[in-house]
Design an enzyme around this catalytic site. Structure first.
Site, PDB file in Angstrom:
ATOM      1  N   ASP A 186       0.833  -1.210   0.000  1.00 51.65           N
ATOM      2  CA  ASP A 186       0.000   0.000   0.000  1.00 51.65           C
ATOM      3  C   ASP A 186       0.865   1.257   0.000  1.00 51.65           C
ATOM      4  OD1 ASP A 186       0.913   0.246   2.687  1.00 51.65           O
ATOM      5  OD2 ASP A 186      -0.693  -1.106   3.323  1.00 51.65           O
ATOM      6  N   ASP A 197      -0.431   5.833 -14.028  1.00 51.80           N
ATOM      7  CA  ASP A 197      -0.811   4.998 -15.170  1.00 51.80           C
ATOM      8  C   ASP A 197      -2.182   5.462 -15.640  1.00 51.80           C
ATOM      9  OD1 ASP A 197      -0.716   2.661 -16.925  1.00 51.80           O
ATOM     10  OD2 ASP A 197       0.566   1.767 -15.395  1.00 51.80           O
ATOM     11  N   ASP A 242      -1.450   3.415 -20.962  1.00 50.70           N
ATOM     12  CA  ASP A 242      -1.586   1.973 -21.162  1.00 50.70           C
ATOM     13  C   ASP A 242      -2.189   1.636 -22.534  1.00 50.70           C
ATOM     14  OD1 ASP A 242      -1.593  -0.721 -19.735  1.00 50.70           O
ATOM     15  OD2 ASP A 242      -3.694  -0.606 -20.342  1.00 50.70           O
ATOM     16  N   GLU A 292       2.647   3.163 -23.752  1.00 51.74           N
ATOM     17  CA  GLU A 292       2.821   1.742 -24.030  1.00 51.74           C
ATOM     18  C   GLU A 292       2.131   1.443 -25.349  1.00 51.74           C
ATOM     19  OE1 GLU A 292       2.007  -2.656 -22.184  1.00 51.74           O
ATOM     20  OE2 GLU A 292       0.394  -1.205 -22.421  1.00 51.74           O
ATOM     21  N   HIS A 352       5.999  -5.031 -14.750  1.00 49.46           N
ATOM     22  CA  HIS A 352       5.031  -5.976 -14.180  1.00 49.46           C
ATOM     23  C   HIS A 352       4.494  -6.956 -15.220  1.00 49.46           C
ATOM     24  CE1 HIS A 352       2.851  -2.950 -16.243  1.00 49.46           C
ATOM     25  NE2 HIS A 352       1.716  -3.612 -16.093  1.00 49.46           N
ATOM     26  N   ASP A 353       4.899  -6.824 -16.475  1.00 53.85           N
ATOM     27  CA  ASP A 353       4.372  -7.681 -17.540  1.00 53.85           C
ATOM     28  C   ASP A 353       5.342  -8.761 -18.023  1.00 53.85           C
ATOM     29  OD1 ASP A 353       1.874  -6.477 -17.670  1.00 53.85           O
ATOM     30  OD2 ASP A 353       2.496  -5.001 -19.158  1.00 53.85           O
TER      31      ASP A 353
END
Ligand code: GLC
Ligand code: CA
Length: 558
Positions: free
Chosen positions: A34, A103, A204, A257, A329-330
């Site tokens: 968090d 994001d 994104d 992205e 993270h991908d």
């Protein structure tokens, strides 16, 4: 076209730390990372030498795609805190000269978003046209498109007797960007965060927002069929320019992205004063050990990696700007992919050297700086990502057993990058005092921040040196790149030139000693050695040197 009032060129000189909040650090003991945890570690983040934080989505979300399905764009997920806490964090970050990038996920919303709930009520509902609703054809969906994440791309709604489009998961209905009201909403969201003081966006899958209005059938492939009809649709530029108008009003920047976009196409979006993005996240260099997608893995090819990086360096030079990254993270962890787990420290440092001395803005993903590795999930039930399960189904169709698929997922799943950050060797790796929401990599006793912190020769301390060298020497920010020994399968060597300076970056990808001969015009000399990844340095004899496993050396002449 844009009357630029604000010079935002600072985006070229910063480095960015990427946080995937759920697994960063838990500050209130509920097992979920968090913003309290981020606040606790702000000084640590700053100590790396980075200048900004990019948050993967931290907005309210039912988490069908762990935050990339947003149900309220103007709030913070209660798991992570609230707006008040976010504002405090923003203030604390700014106090430390750390910028904050959010994001922006507007190709789709969550199916739990109010707009979508309204849009399902009736065709005359004012929100109905916020999404892409179509009548079926011949008793089936409007066309043959397949979702990137979950089965068919169309989901039937009985009440409306219509289908909605979801290029990603079912819970991620695509917004109808052709509707001007939707574009106004997007601009409104942008202003909401920019007015609060955030410093930019990572947009994104932003190049997917304009769909071919005829919705023709797609080329039949087992996943993402139809993608050619929306990967850079007919109105894309028009919409991106509208969004850029907002960006131009603020002192901020945009990193986009854009999957399936090569270096040449990137120039369309990122070059010159009329650019709609300041830089783009390239995918080419993420395919050095796979075909198209991580899951279709192949043996690592250094030459493929070099080709991709060289292409983006040379094509964009003087025209546009690169985003430099190895992890996010991908994708699985980079040492496990392109390095060598047996030479974790060596290859971790070498890969960073290779990536971040090129021209562009470095992005470092949480845990990368301490050399975290892929996890070894023992059972498919431990996974939590829609993509992992979708791939499992597809592989099954092709006769791959679950047992084999577990091996594939352990190697290729993006969930490898989503295990909690390993802070220390105590319970739950210091991530939480509660029950962690996701598996913690059992290697945390050996690999953790505190241990890296204490060791002057750790990956962590090397990242600090590297970012400092980059900051102090403009050659590594603005320099002109040239590759040497293109055909070598063991060594990646490139030069950078800037004004009267030159630098040589030498990276070994070999797990054994290997001889290296300096290219013409370069005389290796220890006095010019500005970075080295092994503790001790052997004297350079003339033009030749023996590189140890995964060793990297950087010489600078100025
Ligand atoms: C981007 C994100 C990824 C997400 C997808 C759909 O590729 O990086 O995590 O699943 O978009 O929003
Ligand atoms: Ca928590």
């Amino acid at each position: 076209m844009f009357k630029r009032k604000i010079d935002n060129s600072w985006y070229k000189e910063i480095s960015v730390y990427h946080i995937w909040c759920r697994s960063f650090k838990d500050g209130n003991g509920d097992g979920i990372g968090d913003l309290y945890g981020v606040l606790e570690e702000l000084d640590y983040i700053k100590s790396l030498g980075v200048d900004a934080i990019w948050f993967s989505p931290i907005y309210p979300s039912p988490n069908c795609d762990w935050g990339y399905d947003i149900s309220d764009y103007k709030n913070i997920h209660p798991d992570y805190g609230d707006l008040k806490l976010f504002k405090k964090l923003l203030k604390e970050a700014h106090k430390r000269d750390l910028k904050v990038i959010m994001d922006l996920v507007v190709n789709h919303t969550s199916s739990e978003h109010e707009w979508f709930k309204e849009s399902q009520k009736s065709e005359d509902n004012p929100y109905h046209d916020y999404y892409i609703w179509k009548k079926g054809k011949n008793g089936g969906p409007p066309n043959n498109w397949l979702s990137i994440f979950e089965g068919g791309a169309w989901e039937y709604n009985e009440h409306l007797d219509k289908y909605y489009l979801h290029a990603f998961a079912k819970g991620q209905p695509d917004l109808n960007m052709d509707n001007p009201k939707v574009r106004e909403e997007v601009k409104d969201i942008m202003r909401f965060w920019l007015d609060m003081g955030v410093d930019g966006f990572r947009e994104d899958v932003i190049t997917f927002i304009s769909k071919d209005p005829d919705f023709p059938n797609g080329f039949p492939i087992p996943v993402a069929c139809g993608i050619e009809h929306y990967k850079s649709g007919p109105n894309l530029m028009k919409y991106l320019r509208e969004f850029r108008e907002v960006i131009e009003e603020y002192d901020c920047f945009v990193v986009a992205e854009s999957p399936l976009t090569g270096a040449k196409d990137a120039l369309k979006y990122t070059s010159g004063k009329d650019r709609v993005f300041d830089m783009m996240i390239s995918f080419d260099h993420m395919q050095a050990n796979c075909f198209m997608h991580d899951t279709l893995y192949l043996p690592f090819s250094l030459r493929k990696l070099k080709r991709a990086l060289s292409k983006w360096q040379t094509k964009l030079y003087g025209k546009a700007w690169n985003a430099l990254y190895l992890e996010n993270h991908d994708h699985p962890r980079i040492i496990s992919r392109y390095g060598n787990e047996k030479f974790r420290t060596e290859s971790g440092k070498m890969l960073a050297t290779m990536a971040y001395l090129q021209s562009g803005t470095p992005y470092i993903y949480q845990g990368q700086e301490i050399g975290m590795l892929n996890n070894k999930f023992s059972d498919l039930s431990e996974f939590k990502d829609v993509v992992t399960f979708n791939n499992q189904k597809i592989f099954k169709k092709f006769g791959v057993s679950d047992k084999t698929y577990l091996k594939i997922a352990n190697r290729t799943s993006r969930e490898n990058a989503r295990t909690p950050v390993q802070w220390n060797d105590k319970k739950n790796a210091g991530f939480t005092t509660g029950k962690p929401w996701f598996s913690i990599n059992p290697n945390y006793k050996d690999i953790n921040r505190d241990k890296e912190e204490k060791d002057p020769n750790s990956i962590l301390n090397y990242y600090r040196k590297l970012l400092k060298v980059r900051k102090e020497n403009k050659i590594f920010i603005y320099g002109k790149y040239k590759e040497h020994y293109k055909r070598s399968k063991d060594i990646y060597c490139y030069e950078m030139r800037y004004k009267k300076q030159k630098a040589l970056i030498i990276c070994s990808f070999k797990d054994k000693n290997i001889k290296f001969k300096a290219p013409k015009g370069f005389k290796l000399n220890n006095k010019k050695l500005i970075l080295h990844t092994y503790e001790d340095v052997r004297k350079t004899k003339g033009k030749e040197i023996t590189l140890r496993p995964y060793e990297a050396l950087v010489y600078l002449w100025k």
